[in-house]
Scaffold this active site. Sequence first.
Site, PDB file in Angstrom:
ATOM      1  N   HIS A 140       0.847  -1.188   0.000  1.00 55.02           N
ATOM      2  CA  HIS A 140       0.000   0.000   0.000  1.00 55.02           C
ATOM      3  C   HIS A 140       0.878   1.231   0.000  1.00 55.02           C
ATOM      4  CE1 HIS A 140      -3.029   2.936   1.178  1.00 55.02           C
ATOM      5  NE2 HIS A 140      -3.899   2.063   0.731  1.00 55.02           N
ATOM      6  N   ASP A 143      -7.948  -5.186  -0.198  1.00 58.96           N
ATOM      7  CA  ASP A 143      -8.492  -6.063  -1.240  1.00 58.96           C
ATOM      8  C   ASP A 143      -8.226  -7.540  -0.980  1.00 58.96           C
ATOM      9  OD1 ASP A 143      -9.731  -4.291  -3.107  1.00 58.96           O
ATOM     10  OD2 ASP A 143      -7.740  -3.473  -3.440  1.00 58.96           O
TER      11      ASP A 143
HETATM   12  N1  COA Z   1       3.864  -7.629  -4.731  1.00 59.55           N
HETATM   13  C1  COA Z   1       5.199  -7.691  -4.807  1.00 59.55           C
HETATM   14  N2  COA Z   1       5.991  -6.636  -4.550  1.00 59.55           N
HETATM   15  C2  COA Z   1       5.400  -5.492  -4.240  1.00 59.55           C
HETATM   16  C3  COA Z   1       4.014  -5.357  -4.147  1.00 59.55           C
HETATM   17  C4  COA Z   1       3.243  -6.487  -4.406  1.00 59.55           C
HETATM   18  N3  COA Z   1       1.920  -6.427  -4.310  1.00 59.55           N
HETATM   19  N4  COA Z   1       3.719  -4.101  -3.771  1.00 59.55           N
HETATM   20  C5  COA Z   1       4.869  -3.458  -3.649  1.00 59.55           C
HETATM   21  N5  COA Z   1       5.884  -4.289  -3.923  1.00 59.55           N
HETATM   22  C6  COA Z   1       7.296  -3.998  -3.839  1.00 59.55           C
HETATM   23  C7  COA Z   1       7.813  -3.300  -5.097  1.00 59.55           C
HETATM   24  O1  COA Z   1       8.211  -4.201  -6.088  1.00 59.55           O
HETATM   25  C8  COA Z   1       8.951  -2.538  -4.503  1.00 59.55           C
HETATM   26  O2  COA Z   1       9.994  -3.459  -4.218  1.00 59.55           O
HETATM   27  P1  COA Z   1      11.506  -3.132  -4.441  1.00 59.55           P
HETATM   28  O3  COA Z   1      11.765  -1.984  -3.534  1.00 59.55           O
HETATM   29  O4  COA Z   1      12.182  -4.390  -4.081  1.00 59.55           O
HETATM   30  O5  COA Z   1      11.571  -2.769  -5.901  1.00 59.55           O
HETATM   31  C9  COA Z   1       8.414  -2.076  -3.154  1.00 59.55           C
HETATM   32  O6  COA Z   1       7.489  -3.068  -2.773  1.00 59.55           O
HETATM   33  C10 COA Z   1       7.774  -0.704  -3.174  1.00 59.55           C
HETATM   34  O7  COA Z   1       6.743  -0.731  -4.158  1.00 59.55           O
HETATM   35  P2  COA Z   1       6.193   0.533  -4.941  1.00 59.55           P
HETATM   36  O8  COA Z   1       5.877   0.133  -6.335  1.00 59.55           O
HETATM   37  O9  COA Z   1       7.088   1.718  -4.743  1.00 59.55           O
HETATM   38  O10 COA Z   1       4.866   0.798  -4.164  1.00 59.55           O
HETATM   39  P3  COA Z   1       3.714   1.759  -4.635  1.00 59.55           P
HETATM   40  O11 COA Z   1       3.412   2.649  -3.489  1.00 59.55           O
HETATM   41  O12 COA Z   1       4.009   2.439  -5.916  1.00 59.55           O
HETATM   42  O13 COA Z   1       2.556   0.743  -4.929  1.00 59.55           O
HETATM   43  C11 COA Z   1       0.648  -0.530  -4.832  1.00 59.55           C
HETATM   44  C12 COA Z   1       1.441   0.566  -4.144  1.00 59.55           C
HETATM   45  C13 COA Z   1      -0.660  -0.741  -4.069  1.00 59.55           C
HETATM   46  C14 COA Z   1       0.313  -0.083  -6.260  1.00 59.55           C
HETATM   47  C15 COA Z   1       1.484  -1.829  -4.866  1.00 59.55           C
HETATM   48  O14 COA Z   1       1.754  -2.246  -3.550  1.00 59.55           O
HETATM   49  C16 COA Z   1       0.814  -2.931  -5.672  1.00 59.55           C
HETATM   50  O15 COA Z   1       0.998  -2.993  -6.891  1.00 59.55           O
HETATM   51  N6  COA Z   1       0.005  -3.826  -5.001  1.00 59.55           N
HETATM   52  C17 COA Z   1      -0.705  -4.853  -5.712  1.00 59.55           C
HETATM   53  C18 COA Z   1      -2.021  -4.316  -6.219  1.00 59.55           C
HETATM   54  C19 COA Z   1      -3.008  -4.091  -5.098  1.00 59.55           C
HETATM   55  O16 COA Z   1      -3.173  -4.907  -4.225  1.00 59.55           O
HETATM   56  N7  COA Z   1      -3.691  -2.942  -5.177  1.00 59.55           N
HETATM   57  C20 COA Z   1      -4.696  -2.575  -4.194  1.00 59.55           C
HETATM   58  C21 COA Z   1      -4.221  -1.436  -3.376  1.00 59.55           C
HETATM   59  S1  COA Z   1      -5.330  -1.088  -2.053  1.00 59.55           S
END
Ligand code: COA
Length: 379
Positions: free
Chosen positions: A265, A316
């Site tokens: 998140h 979710d």
């Molecule tokens: N699965 C695997 N790795 C994940 C991840 C996930 N669901 N969410 C974050 N990460 C990892 C990233 O790869 C990154 O790792 P690294 O530092 O080794 O490269 C790190 O965690 C930070 O991620 P980042 O992309 O900067 O986070 P964000 O703030 O941009 O993304 C989300 C937030 C919600 C988009 C992201 O966590 C995600 O894609 N989650 C899955 C989709 C989801 O469940 N969405 C509902 C949100 S309520």
Amino acid sequence: MTKKEQKIQEGLENVIACKTEISRIAVEDGKGILEYRGYPIEELAEKSTFEEVAYLLLFGELPKKYELEAFSEELKEKRELPPQIIGLLTHLSPFSHPMVVLRTAVSYLGTMDKYIHYRNHDVSIEKAKSLIAKFPTIVAYFHRIRCGQKLVHPREDLGHAANFLYMLRGEEPNEIEVKAMDVDLILHADHELNASTFAARIAASTLADIYACIVAATGTLMGPLHGGASQRVIEMLREIAVPWRAEEYIKRKLNKGERIMGFGHRVYRTVIDPRTLILKRLAEKLAREKEPKWYQISIAVEDAVYKHKKLYPNVDFYSASVYANLDIPDDLFITVFAISRITGWTAHVIEQYENNRLIRPRAHYVGEIRKKYIPIDER
Ligand code: COA
């Protein structure tokens, strides 16, 4: 700081884009916090109903008993759909994703509103009530139409959560199911400046009509990085099929650099999402009453993701096992999110209208500049 030195915040991370009095999310004392209008989500989930929370989000205060009764009555009166919308649902392809149908229906509702361009407070509140009331009906009717089933019309003696399940499934849900649906709707009702709410506020900041704002929000919610995640979660649970396969599955996905849906998140990075804790208990309760395997696989996935990536589940993740045990079809999961979030979206649109400044950020141009134009025959 000069313009040149300005740091680009990719994804607008940690950028404060507006003031709001609707909800607050924070990480305090190592704990994730969510409050609606100042009230902790834990207390609202335990003691209130979706209707009460919708009132709170729209009007800013918890309703008195008579106010809640009047508000609930109004929602009931507005649940039925105009025949033109039922016609639309009948004409759309039964293979359309229900979220696409929902946003199309919202746009169509806009064509039927003579006062579409009125944005004063009272008119906007009326439009918000109508959208909150009609969202469950649109989703349930479309589902029954695409399945070739007879429409089940709204029942005035049922609350918002119970009536949705009743219209969808054609039979009255039991008390545990109603409570689970109601709590789930409370938990999803608002979450500060998430992507779909921001989309709604951007549209509102141009003074676009409320339907346009909600179309922008429904379109944005659908993405798998936002509300679309819960459908991907149940698809993953189905693929894993048994708890003992979860760790292997998660390791394989992570090794391939894939994201695990329902985890991570933007704000609750280092702590668990407070909504997840409540949903996990709900999922466990439903698992005891109904099919236990969704919850069991979810627990195994949660452990594996923490072990191999130190990520917590978000809202979710356990929603998926809750919805599966409420017999909600997979592709309706996002629409359930929307049925709840329409309250937050409309409250934010109204807040934006009332203290508006056009949202218009800048981009840092990184392409080529001052190129010489070459006439078409010489290229
Ligand atoms: N699965 C695997 N790795 C994940 C991840 C996930 N669901 N969410 C974050 N990460 C990892 C990233 O790869 C990154 O790792 P690294 O530092 O080794 O490269 C790190 O965690 C930070 O991620 P980042 O992309 O900067 O986070 P964000 O703030 O941009 O993304 C989300 C937030 C919600 C988009 C992201 O966590 C995600 O894609 N989650 C899955 C989709 C989801 O469940 N969405 C509902 C949100 S309520």
